[in-house]
Write an enzyme that holds these catalytic residues in place. Structure first.
Site, PDB file in Angstrom:
ATOM      1  N   HIS A  46       0.845  -1.205   0.000  1.00  0.00           N
ATOM      2  CA  HIS A  46       0.000   0.000   0.000  1.00  0.00           C
ATOM      3  C   HIS A  46       0.874   1.246   0.000  1.00  0.00           C
ATOM      4  CE1 HIS A  46      -3.059   2.895   1.493  1.00  0.00           C
ATOM      5  NE2 HIS A  46      -3.903   2.075   0.926  1.00  0.00           N
ATOM      6  N   PHE A  47       1.237   1.799  -1.009  1.00  0.00           N
ATOM      7  CA  PHE A  47       1.105   1.418  -2.400  1.00  0.00           C
ATOM      8  C   PHE A  47       2.465   0.998  -2.942  1.00  0.00           C
ATOM      9  CE2 PHE A  47      -2.456   4.305  -1.742  1.00  0.00           C
ATOM     10  CZ  PHE A  47      -3.491   3.588  -2.299  1.00  0.00           C
TER      11      PHE A  47
END
Length: 145
Positions: A46-47
């Protein structure tokens, strides 16, 4: 009940404990903090190549400090030294303003709105180290001993 006692009674552990310390607590409010470590489990996905703390994790941090820790303080007369309360988040409404990056420290401020029949409703806000508003909202939950 002292801050260290409250943290020790929390029903969480690493990697899902998002409370490093409590700096102020009363019958009406609580302030606590957490530093998101660079190797937290959720940053890997993430991410990709641009890690930021997921909003659900920020909400969890605000709930652990602003709702659970404050609720345990309010129920201190009913809690034993080794008795961990059962906790259920019943509702939340959050607005997010700034990202929290790996390694950042956040401070959570929570004000009690209502505490009745073991249900606690609080106004919470999260600030970064520059004292900029990261998120704020309303969070409610039930605590049962």
């Amino acid at each position: 009940m002292e801050a260290e006692e409250i943290i020790a009674l929390l029903p969480y552990q690493s990697p899902f404990l998002f409370v490093d310390g409590i700096t102020a607590i009363s019958e009406h409010h609580i302030t606590g903090h957490y530093t998101f470590k660079k190797d937290e489990f959720f940053y890997e996905g993430h991410f990709k190549d641009n890690p930021i703390t997921p909003g659900v994790i920020l909400t969890e941090c605000m709930a652990q400090i602003g709702l659970v820790c404050l609720g345990m303080h309010l129920m201190k007369d009913e809690l034993g030294n080794e008795q961990k309360p059962q906790i259920a988040l019943t509702s939340h409404q959050m607005d997010f303003y700034l990202p929290v990056l790996p390694g950042q420290k956040v401070v959570v401020h929570s004000e009690k709105e209502v505490f009745r029949f073991n249900k606690l409703k609080c106004k919470v806000k999260m600030l970064n180290e520059k004292e900029e508003l990261v998120a704020r909202g309303i969070i409610s939950g039930m605590l049962k001993v």
